[in-house]
Scaffold this motif. Structure first.
Motif, mmCIF file in Angstrom:
data_model
loop_
_atom_site.group_PDB
_atom_site.id
_atom_site.type_symbol
_atom_site.label_atom_id
_atom_site.label_comp_id
_atom_site.label_asym_id
_atom_site.label_seq_id
_atom_site.Cartn_x
_atom_site.Cartn_y
_atom_site.Cartn_z
ATOM 1 N N GLU A 104 6.652 38.705 40.421
ATOM 2 C CA GLU A 104 6.671 39.752 39.394
ATOM 3 C C GLU A 104 7.096 39.181 38.045
ATOM 4 O OE1 GLU A 104 8.340 44.307 38.794
ATOM 5 O OE2 GLU A 104 9.289 42.991 40.272
ATOM 6 N N VAL A 105 8.032 38.247 38.064
ATOM 7 C CA VAL A 105 8.462 37.582 36.832
ATOM 8 C C VAL A 105 7.332 36.721 36.279
ATOM 9 C CG1 VAL A 105 10.178 36.039 35.800
ATOM 10 C CG2 VAL A 105 10.846 37.585 37.647
ATOM 11 N N VAL A 106 6.656 35.987 37.158
ATOM 12 C CA VAL A 106 5.532 35.140 36.741
ATOM 13 C C VAL A 106 4.476 35.968 36.024
ATOM 14 C CG1 VAL A 106 3.594 33.751 37.606
ATOM 15 C CG2 VAL A 106 5.901 33.401 38.519
ATOM 16 N N GLN A 107 4.218 37.166 36.507
ATOM 17 C CA GLN A 107 3.171 37.993 35.937
ATOM 18 C C GLN A 107 3.618 38.729 34.671
ATOM 19 O OE1 GLN A 107 0.000 37.907 36.985
ATOM 20 N NE2 GLN A 107 0.705 36.392 38.467
ATOM 21 N N SER A 160 -2.408 28.950 28.648
ATOM 22 C CA SER A 160 -1.263 28.682 27.774
ATOM 23 C C SER A 160 -1.716 28.067 26.448
ATOM 24 C CB SER A 160 -0.256 27.765 28.470
ATOM 25 O OG SER A 160 -0.691 26.433 28.542
ATOM 26 N N LEU A 161 -2.754 27.239 26.467
ATOM 27 C CA LEU A 161 -3.266 26.642 25.235
ATOM 28 C C LEU A 161 -3.961 27.689 24.367
ATOM 29 C CD1 LEU A 161 -4.593 23.270 26.664
ATOM 30 C CD2 LEU A 161 -2.627 23.588 25.131
ATOM 31 N N VAL A 162 -4.634 28.636 24.992
ATOM 32 C CA VAL A 162 -5.235 29.736 24.231
ATOM 33 C C VAL A 162 -4.143 30.568 23.573
ATOM 34 C CG1 VAL A 162 -6.547 31.884 24.422
ATOM 35 C CG2 VAL A 162 -7.355 29.824 25.588
ATOM 36 N N ALA A 163 -3.093 30.881 24.324
ATOM 37 C CA ALA A 163 -1.981 31.645 23.758
ATOM 38 C C ALA A 163 -1.358 30.894 22.588
ATOM 39 C CB ALA A 163 -0.932 31.921 24.832
ATOM 40 N N ASP A 164 -1.183 29.581 22.736
ATOM 41 C CA ASP A 164 -0.637 28.769 21.650
ATOM 42 C C ASP A 164 -1.533 28.832 20.416
ATOM 43 O OD1 ASP A 164 1.140 26.418 20.657
ATOM 44 O OD2 ASP A 164 -0.898 25.614 20.525
ATOM 45 N N GLN A 174 -0.743 35.942 30.506
ATOM 46 C CA GLN A 174 -1.389 36.436 31.714
ATOM 47 C C GLN A 174 -2.485 37.455 31.410
ATOM 48 O OE1 GLN A 174 -1.039 34.742 34.206
ATOM 49 N NE2 GLN A 174 1.016 34.530 35.040
ATOM 50 N N ARG A 175 -2.591 37.894 30.162
ATOM 51 C CA ARG A 175 -3.682 38.793 29.780
ATOM 52 C C ARG A 175 -4.990 38.039 29.546
ATOM 53 N NH1 ARG A 175 -0.853 43.131 25.613
ATOM 54 N NH2 ARG A 175 1.088 43.429 26.800
ATOM 55 N N ILE A 176 -4.920 36.719 29.553
ATOM 56 C CA ILE A 176 -6.082 35.869 29.308
ATOM 57 C C ILE A 176 -6.679 35.461 30.654
ATOM 58 C CG2 ILE A 176 -6.844 33.659 28.325
ATOM 59 C CD1 ILE A 176 -4.330 33.939 26.440
ATOM 60 N N SER A 177 -8.012 35.438 30.738
ATOM 61 C CA SER A 177 -8.678 35.071 31.981
ATOM 62 C C SER A 177 -9.708 33.982 31.724
ATOM 63 C CB SER A 177 -9.372 36.303 32.587
ATOM 64 O OG SER A 177 -10.089 35.953 33.755
ATOM 65 N N VAL A 178 -9.676 32.934 32.532
ATOM 66 C CA VAL A 178 -10.686 31.874 32.464
ATOM 67 C C VAL A 178 -11.189 31.603 33.874
ATOM 68 C CG1 VAL A 178 -9.912 30.793 30.324
ATOM 69 C CG2 VAL A 178 -8.852 30.106 32.464
ATOM 70 N N GLU A 179 -12.470 31.731 34.079
ATOM 71 C CA GLU A 179 -13.073 31.553 35.398
ATOM 72 C C GLU A 179 -13.283 30.078 35.713
ATOM 73 O OE1 GLU A 179 -13.844 34.047 37.577
ATOM 74 O OE2 GLU A 179 -12.764 35.306 36.138
ATOM 75 N N PRO A 180 -13.438 29.728 36.993
ATOM 76 C CA PRO A 180 -13.762 28.340 37.334
ATOM 77 C C PRO A 180 -15.013 27.851 36.606
ATOM 78 C CG PRO A 180 -13.123 29.530 39.303
ATOM 79 C CD PRO A 180 -13.223 30.552 38.200
#
Length: 238
Positions: A104-107, A160-164, A174-180
């Protein structure tokens, strides 16, 4: 400064098994991931790639193999863009981990999350951002400000790089999504980065550097921040 293309590794055996792989050895691409990797050279056709940097983990190495063979390039391995060190959680089922209080903390509050026997998400994000800044400087020095280079990494690292790049607190990543095997691109300038692709699985030809007339400037002051337009959608807008 350069444009960075971030490729998440293709779908892996851990993805299909619902495992949190981390740095567990022997995690390879599955059949679909192998096909995704084979398609990368065609997706990136026409985009000059100055350098390729990859996580040392097998699934990233396998994802890059067809592109390296097609381009005749060698990859640089950088541990700093390797997966988060999940410690005691590595190799466990995600369904099982869902009941852990830490999940829950991770998310919801990842900047406070540290994995037992592993690293914190803050440390993961910091090392990845430092790697990108060092590689930006190296590629700029060796190949010029309009160069494009590529990193193959992992979902949490790329998020994390997108957030940066967007100036987002890590608690929002965690609101960002990147698919394989999706492609994310960040164009860096002297004053700020621009996110020009996020989780892209389609045509990528517009990521190629613009052709310049011989008399056209390419340095600071040539338009926007260091030559990149900031009107009508920002840098890289189609």
């Amino acid at each position: 400064m350069p444009t960075l293309i971030l490729v998440r590794h293709g779908r892996s055996t851990a993805n299909t098994s619902g495992l949190l792989a981390g740095w567990t050895p022997g995690v390879a691409l599955d059949e679909r991931g192998t096909a995704q990797a084979a398609a990368l050279p065609g997706r990136l056709e026409g985009i000059p790639i100055a350098e390729i940097v990859t996580s040392p983990l097998q699934r990233c190495q396998e994802t890059m193999r067809p592109l390296l063979e097609a381009r005749g390039l060698e990859a640089h391995s950088d541990d700093r863009i390797g997966e988060c060190h999940y410690g005691d959680w590595s190799g466990r089922k995600l369904a099982e981990l869902a009941d852990e209080p830490l999940m829950e903390v991770v998310q919801a509050h990842p900047s406070a999350a540290a994995f037992p026997g592993g690293e914190s998400m803050r440390a993961m994000a910091t090392r990845a951002a430092e790697a990108v800044r060092e590689w930006n400087a190296r590629v700029d020095r060796d190949h010029g400000a309009d160069a494009v280079y590529l990193m193959c990494s992992h979902g949490d690292i790329i998020k994390s790089l997108v957030a940066d790049a967007l100036g987002l607190h890590l608690d929002l990543f965690q609101r960002i999504s990147v698919e394989p095997c999706s492609i994310t691109a960040i164009r860096y300038t002297r004053l700020r980065p621009f996110l020009v692709r996020l989780g892209d699985t389609g045509d990528l030809s517009s990521l190629a550097p613009p052709e310049r007339a011989p008399s056209e400037g390419s340095g600071p002051g040539a338009g926007g921040d260091d030559g990149h337009a900031t009107v009508g959608g920002g840098a890289g807008a189609p």
